[in-house]
Design an enzyme around this catalytic site. Sequence first.
Site, PDB file in Angstrom:
ATOM      1  N   SER A  24       0.593  -5.566  -1.214  1.00  0.00           N
ATOM      2  CA  SER A  24       1.400  -4.746  -0.314  1.00  0.00           C
ATOM      3  C   SER A  24       1.992  -3.580  -1.095  1.00  0.00           C
ATOM      4  O   SER A  24       1.799  -3.472  -2.300  1.00  0.00           O
ATOM      5  CB  SER A  24       2.517  -5.586   0.300  1.00  0.00           C
ATOM      6  OG  SER A  24       3.447  -5.951  -0.697  1.00  0.00           O
ATOM      7  N   LYS A  25       2.698  -2.733  -0.405  1.00  0.00           N
ATOM      8  CA  LYS A  25       3.270  -1.527  -0.978  1.00  0.00           C
ATOM      9  C   LYS A  25       3.966  -1.734  -2.310  1.00  0.00           C
ATOM     10  O   LYS A  25       3.823  -0.958  -3.238  1.00  0.00           O
ATOM     11  CB  LYS A  25       4.270  -0.883   0.008  1.00  0.00           C
ATOM     12  CG  LYS A  25       3.650   0.048   1.010  1.00  0.00           C
ATOM     13  CD  LYS A  25       2.691  -0.655   1.964  1.00  0.00           C
ATOM     14  CE  LYS A  25       3.435  -1.531   2.964  1.00  0.00           C
ATOM     15  NZ  LYS A  25       2.525  -2.424   3.690  1.00  0.00           N
ATOM     16  N   ARG A  26       4.742  -2.811  -2.403  1.00  0.00           N
ATOM     17  CA  ARG A  26       5.541  -3.006  -3.608  1.00  0.00           C
ATOM     18  C   ARG A  26       4.706  -3.339  -4.840  1.00  0.00           C
ATOM     19  O   ARG A  26       5.218  -3.444  -5.938  1.00  0.00           O
ATOM     20  CB  ARG A  26       6.598  -4.084  -3.379  1.00  0.00           C
ATOM     21  CG  ARG A  26       6.024  -5.466  -3.216  1.00  0.00           C
ATOM     22  CD  ARG A  26       7.048  -6.420  -2.578  1.00  0.00           C
ATOM     23  NE  ARG A  26       6.355  -7.480  -1.874  1.00  0.00           N
ATOM     24  CZ  ARG A  26       5.894  -8.565  -2.475  1.00  0.00           C
ATOM     25  NH1 ARG A  26       6.058  -8.709  -3.752  1.00  0.00           N
ATOM     26  NH2 ARG A  26       5.268  -9.497  -1.788  1.00  0.00           N
ATOM     27  N   HIS A  27       3.392  -3.524  -4.657  1.00  0.00           N
ATOM     28  CA  HIS A  27       2.546  -3.799  -5.811  1.00  0.00           C
ATOM     29  C   HIS A  27       2.047  -2.539  -6.494  1.00  0.00           C
ATOM     30  O   HIS A  27       1.139  -2.591  -7.313  1.00  0.00           O
ATOM     31  CB  HIS A  27       1.352  -4.662  -5.407  1.00  0.00           C
ATOM     32  CG  HIS A  27       1.749  -6.066  -5.093  1.00  0.00           C
ATOM     33  ND1 HIS A  27       1.703  -6.585  -3.822  1.00  0.00           N
ATOM     34  CD2 HIS A  27       2.240  -7.043  -5.884  1.00  0.00           C
ATOM     35  CE1 HIS A  27       2.147  -7.831  -3.845  1.00  0.00           C
ATOM     36  NE2 HIS A  27       2.471  -8.137  -5.080  1.00  0.00           N
TER      37      HIS A  27
END
Length: 466
Positions: A240-243
């Site tokens: 997801s985005k936070r990766h």
Amino acid sequence: MTIVTRFAPSPTGYLHIGGARTALFNWLYARHTGGTFRLRIEDTDRERSTPAAIDAIIEGMGWLGLNWDGEVVHQFARAARHAEVAKQLIAQGHAYHCYASPEELEEMRSAQRAAGLPIRYDGRWRDRPVSDAKPNVPPVVRIKAPQTGETVIPDKVQGEVRFSNNVLDDFILLRSDGTPTYMLSVVVDDFDMGVTHVIRGDDHLTNAARQRQIIDAMGWPVPVYAHLPLLHGEDGQKLSKRHGALGIHEYKDLGYLPEAMRNYLLRLGWSHGDDEMISTEQAIEWFNLDNIGRSPARVDFKKLDNLNGHYMRNASDTVLAEGTLALLKSKGVAVSPDLPAKLVVAMPGLKERAKTLVELVEGAHYLVTARPLVLDDKAAKLLTPEARAILTGLVQALGATADWTASALDAATRGYAEQNALKLGAVAQPLRAALTGRSTSPGIFDVLAVLGRAESLARIADQARG
RNA sequence: GCCCCCAUCGUCUAGCGGUCUAGGACGUCGCCCUCUCACGGCGAAAACAGGGGUUCGAGUCCCCUUGGGGGCACCA
């Protein structure tokens, strides 16, 4: 039989790293077998599909070097053909109209949830006569799926996956506005395009059982399936985005080489014994569906860095210099006429110290900056009064050097250190600071050689004065 | 809730019943090389999720548990 694979992304965003791996596997398998690799844009979701996303996907494929055969197929353009198949299915008794409203279906589902039952369409319009049709309600078309027995999906990765037919429901083929759903479109397109091998993400495994219903109802050949385990983030959770970087274009901007990316992606879920460094040519020769792993893999940017470093060191100096120049220009850095040539000469020392093109640009800093140099903190600390005195002596010693080559400068510097009872490091570090403005750099004699006599001496004199 | 998939070092993986005192790579740590940083070389620590079976013998086969993931839309 000639093999046909395809990559079929939906254009609802950029090409992400998972999709890129799926594309790579399809491409490799087609190239390995001498088959055909097709690209199909699954744009039947008119709400979410965008032309910008299509461009991003095509650009990403291009950067990765995954060339497809034939024309790009845009799925929505084939809607009429899909609808035609749905009608044929109705005519053959394999599909039917359903007049249930969305609200009604939602009610049905919450009741099932409450009762702990499987969530599935209950077939309420399955056997009702058309005379029951509600006058002003446009119907959807549903497949008439078998209710007993089981559907087996032979999968090259997962083995034989069995689904009890009573968990499959009569899913929708045609929406009430007459447009086809994904489930119908994929099957029809794969058949029309002659796709023999469906290599895609694991998230489609249960869909395969549904799609199989359409295939069987039409009497079409069943493709070979290979469902790839999904990629996870570094923390093991879903991507997801936070990766961090998810879009393939971001890796280009971060300075990674496409061949390194291909190697990295290939090893995520596929193996060939203990081999790690696998060129694209070698990958095409070796790739098969039998050595695909069955468990999900986490992305590991450290490993990508390492791989990219390998590929950079093996890349040609001129190619790397061009890449560096392009990045420099994109950052708005003024490029002097002699820089390209200097970059090429300096490249052997530069590329050994960089893992990405971006790091290469950073390493080339000493070639780009103009006098007087601005020193970073560590370099400034190196220039003590003693060090400046050494630099003063160095201007003389180096200035007297007949030919300005790395080996001659090496000899001259060592001679100077010896005469003054200094360790080479005591001379080299101040020299490095004066020449590059940094405390680390490629070999200092190479730096001198690349910079040239006039520029080198001037930089040293600048710092000797303080 | 129901269905499906997965499970070897921190990570990617090799292993396809005995050759496993479990191999490689990244990362980590140490040493060497050395003008710095790298590169390179050498070495170290580091794993078969747990429990039952099957078998003369299980990391390898079966079952359960646990833990992850995916699916269950008039999205794809």
